[in-house]
Design a protein around this motif. Structure first.
Motif, PDB file in Angstrom:
ATOM      1  N   UNK A   1       0.846  -1.199   0.000  1.00 50.19           N
ATOM      2  CA  UNK A   1       0.000   0.000   0.000  1.00 50.19           C
ATOM      3  C   UNK A   1       0.875   1.241   0.000  1.00 50.19           C
TER       4      UNK A   1
ATOM      5  N   UNK B   1       2.578   1.715  -3.380  1.00 48.03           N
ATOM      6  CA  UNK B   1       1.619   2.154  -4.393  1.00 48.03           C
ATOM      7  C   UNK B   1       1.249   3.619  -4.188  1.00 48.03           C
TER       8      UNK B   1
ATOM      9  N   UNK C   1       2.167   6.661  -6.699  1.00 43.63           N
ATOM     10  CA  UNK C   1       1.126   7.555  -7.246  1.00 43.63           C
ATOM     11  C   UNK C   1       1.473   9.015  -6.998  1.00 43.63           C
TER      12      UNK C   1
ATOM     13  N   UNK D   1       4.210  10.007  -9.384  1.00 39.11           N
ATOM     14  CA  UNK D   1       3.708  10.174 -10.749  1.00 39.11           C
ATOM     15  C   UNK D   1       2.953  11.494 -10.894  1.00 39.11           C
TER      16      UNK D   1
ATOM     17  N   UNK E   1      -2.405   9.213   3.283  1.00 39.77           N
ATOM     18  CA  UNK E   1      -3.635   9.069   2.473  1.00 39.77           C
ATOM     19  C   UNK E   1      -4.656  10.130   2.902  1.00 39.77           C
TER      20      UNK E   1
ATOM     21  N   UNK F   1      -3.656  12.805 -18.188  1.00 44.15           N
ATOM     22  CA  UNK F   1      -3.218  12.268 -16.898  1.00 44.15           C
ATOM     23  C   UNK F   1      -3.963  12.922 -15.730  1.00 44.15           C
TER      24      UNK F   1
ATOM     25  N   UNK G   1      -9.504   8.558 -10.521  1.00 46.29           N
ATOM     26  CA  UNK G   1      -9.095   7.617  -9.461  1.00 46.29           C
ATOM     27  C   UNK G   1      -9.455   8.158  -8.079  1.00 46.29           C
TER      28      UNK G   1
ATOM     29  N   UNK H   1     -13.248   8.330  -7.311  1.00 46.96           N
ATOM     30  CA  UNK H   1     -13.731   6.994  -6.952  1.00 46.96           C
ATOM     31  C   UNK H   1     -13.393   6.688  -5.493  1.00 46.96           C
ATOM     32  N   UNK H   2     -12.165   7.056  -5.090  1.00 46.31           N
ATOM     33  CA  UNK H   2     -11.748   6.825  -3.692  1.00 46.31           C
ATOM     34  C   UNK H   2     -12.580   7.653  -2.727  1.00 46.31           C
TER      35      UNK H   2
ATOM     36  N   UNK I   1     -14.944   6.258   0.255  1.00 50.06           N
ATOM     37  CA  UNK I   1     -14.836   6.694   1.654  1.00 50.06           C
ATOM     38  C   UNK I   1     -16.162   7.234   2.170  1.00 50.06           C
TER      39      UNK I   1
ATOM     40  N   UNK J   1      -9.920   0.574   6.118  1.00 44.52           N
ATOM     41  CA  UNK J   1     -10.732   1.170   5.043  1.00 44.52           C
ATOM     42  C   UNK J   1      -9.901   2.084   4.142  1.00 44.52           C
ATOM     43  N   UNK J   2      -9.023   2.874   4.745  1.00 40.23           N
ATOM     44  CA  UNK J   2      -8.230   3.838   3.958  1.00 40.23           C
ATOM     45  C   UNK J   2      -7.138   3.137   3.152  1.00 40.23           C
ATOM     46  N   UNK J   3      -6.527   2.123   3.759  1.00 36.31           N
ATOM     47  CA  UNK J   3      -5.468   1.417   3.032  1.00 36.31           C
ATOM     48  C   UNK J   3      -6.051   0.552   1.924  1.00 36.31           C
TER      49      UNK J   3
ATOM     50  N   UNK K   1      -8.109   1.403  -0.135  1.00 37.14           N
ATOM     51  CA  UNK K   1      -8.250   2.228  -1.348  1.00 37.14           C
ATOM     52  C   UNK K   1      -7.136   1.933  -2.344  1.00 37.14           C
ATOM     53  N   UNK K   2      -5.994   1.503  -1.793  1.00 37.07           N
ATOM     54  CA  UNK K   2      -4.835   1.223  -2.659  1.00 37.07           C
ATOM     55  C   UNK K   2      -4.642  -0.269  -2.913  1.00 37.07           C
ATOM     56  N   UNK K   3      -5.522  -1.071  -2.323  1.00 37.41           N
ATOM     57  CA  UNK K   3      -5.471  -2.518  -2.554  1.00 37.41           C
ATOM     58  C   UNK K   3      -6.297  -2.878  -3.776  1.00 37.41           C
ATOM     59  N   UNK K   4      -7.400  -2.136  -3.916  1.00 41.51           N
ATOM     60  CA  UNK K   4      -8.327  -2.443  -5.012  1.00 41.51           C
ATOM     61  C   UNK K   4      -8.586  -1.170  -5.810  1.00 41.51           C
ATOM     62  N   UNK K   5      -9.246  -1.339  -6.932  1.00 47.19           N
ATOM     63  CA  UNK K   5      -9.644  -0.208  -7.744  1.00 47.19           C
ATOM     64  C   UNK K   5      -8.528   0.304  -8.631  1.00 47.19           C
ATOM     65  N   UNK K   6      -8.890   1.140  -9.599  1.00 40.66           N
ATOM     66  CA  UNK K   6      -7.866   1.654 -10.507  1.00 40.66           C
ATOM     67  C   UNK K   6      -6.971   2.683  -9.830  1.00 40.66           C
ATOM     68  N   UNK K   7      -5.699   2.565 -10.043  1.00 41.55           N
ATOM     69  CA  UNK K   7      -4.761   3.510  -9.464  1.00 41.55           C
ATOM     70  C   UNK K   7      -4.372   4.547 -10.491  1.00 41.55           C
ATOM     71  N   UNK K   8      -3.383   5.355 -10.125  1.00 41.13           N
ATOM     72  CA  UNK K   8      -2.885   6.357 -11.057  1.00 41.13           C
ATOM     73  C   UNK K   8      -1.402   6.151 -11.254  1.00 41.13           C
ATOM     74  N   UNK K   9      -0.957   6.117 -12.456  1.00 42.53           N
ATOM     75  CA  UNK K   9       0.472   5.969 -12.725  1.00 42.53           C
ATOM     76  C   UNK K   9       0.795   6.437 -14.121  1.00 42.53           C
ATOM     77  N   UNK K  10       2.088   6.665 -14.354  1.00 40.23           N
ATOM     78  CA  UNK K  10       2.509   7.126 -15.681  1.00 40.23           C
ATOM     79  C   UNK K  10       2.750   5.927 -16.599  1.00 40.23           C
TER      80      UNK K  10
END
Lengths: 213, 92
Positions: free
Chosen positions: A5, A8, A12, A15, A106, A182, A189, A192-193, A197, B79-81, B83-92
């Motif tokens: 986590x 990632x 992010x 990026x 976060x 981008x 993204x 959606x988060x 929440x 719950x907050x963590x 968010x980065x386990x599932x779903x689309x992330x952001x990256x280059x």
């Protein structure tokens, strides 16, 4: 889980920081190029050159690009300021990162996103409009380059001076359109988060209100 | 970070995690970026619910997180963590 986590999340952040930094740099170049086009147009008029439609169009588009560039820099700097602070909080820890550091990061990022949602939406718009403005400038300059050559029958050395500016405009156009993509991806993204929440708030409220066992 | 952009649940979590070690009121509002009025409201709520308890260190009045809070802080972090386990992330 925390390691994944955290990596990632930090990835992010990195990026998005890079996209924003690229934006600010290209916004500064856009402003400089906008000024250059305006000055060239005014100098051309002062030098007694005929007023052509292409010249007037170039001056108008470059003024719009200049204005957009200024608002582009301001918005980018605001986003970058917050990102720098969040990154510093997450990266300065030595050894294994405690899960609290990631969760805290976060929270800060989602708060930063909520605070700057409008600015990010504006940046998407500015990048798109700016991209098309510079695309227009690049195309106009390219047309000017070719027409000058065609009218005189030969391509003189002087006409080549338009080419770097045209290529530069096209480069800025591509960068701003890619940035816009981008920013949209980032916004999607985090929207959606934020939605996830909001939906989990009743669960948190219930846990908070639960009576002691 | 502007406090009005954080939800009350986020602020509760920040206070509870920060107070795992006894902390003074001033330290809490400074760290959690709250003004005295809202800081007092949050601390009163958490104390009333039994998540924070007063801690006396000489003449200093402090607050410490109780064991009861771990259920909330664990659920919150999960719950907050997630968010980065599932779903689309952001990256280059």
């Amino acid at each position: 889980m925390s390691g994944t986590v955290h990596s990632r999340f930090v990835s992010e952040l990195r990026s998005f920081y890079l996209v924003t930094l690229l934006n600010v740099v290209f916004a500064a170049l856009a402003v400089a190029l906008g000024i250059q086009y305006i000055v060239l147009s005014i100098n051309g008029l002062a030098g007694g050159q005929p007023v052509s439609l292409v010249r007037v169009a170039t001056a108008a588009v470059s003024m719009v690009a200049f204005g957009l560039g200024i608002s582009w820099i301001t918005a980018g700097a605001r986003i970058m300021g917050g990102l720098t602070s969040i990154r510093r909080g997450c990266l300065s820890k030595e050894g294994p990162v405690p899960p609290e550091v990631t969760t805290s990061g976060i929270i800060r990022m989602i708060a930063h996103y909520r605070a700057n949602k409008k600015t990010i939406r504006t940046m998407i718009l500015v990048c798109t409009i700016g991209g098309f403005c510079f695309l227009a400038l690049g195309i106009i300059s390219s047309v000017e380059f070719f027409s000058m050559g065609l009218l005189s029958g030969t391509i003189t050395l002087n006409t080549y001076s338009v080419l770097p500016a045209a290529l530069f405009s096209l480069g800025i156009a591509i960068v701003s359109l890619v940035s816009s993509y981008y920013f949209m991806k980032f916004s999607k993204a985090w929207d959606l988060r934020e939605d996830t929440l909001s939906r989990s708030e009743p669960e948190l409220a219930e846990a908070l209100e639960r009576d002691p066992r | 970070m502007s406090s009005e952009r954080r939800t009350p649940y986020e602020i509760y979590w920040e206070i509870l995690v920060f107070c795992r070690i006894p902390r003074s009121f001033t330290a809490i509002i400074h760290r959690c970026n709250l003004n005295s009025k809202t800081g007092q409201d949050y601390i009163s709520f958490l104390s009333k619910k039994g998540y924070l308890s007063p801690y006396a260190d000489g003449e200093k009045s402090m607050y410490v997180t109780t064991d009861r809070a771990s259920e909330y802080t664990t659920l919150f972090a999960k719950l907050y963590q997630a968010l980065f386990d599932t779903g689309p992330g952001f990256g280059l």
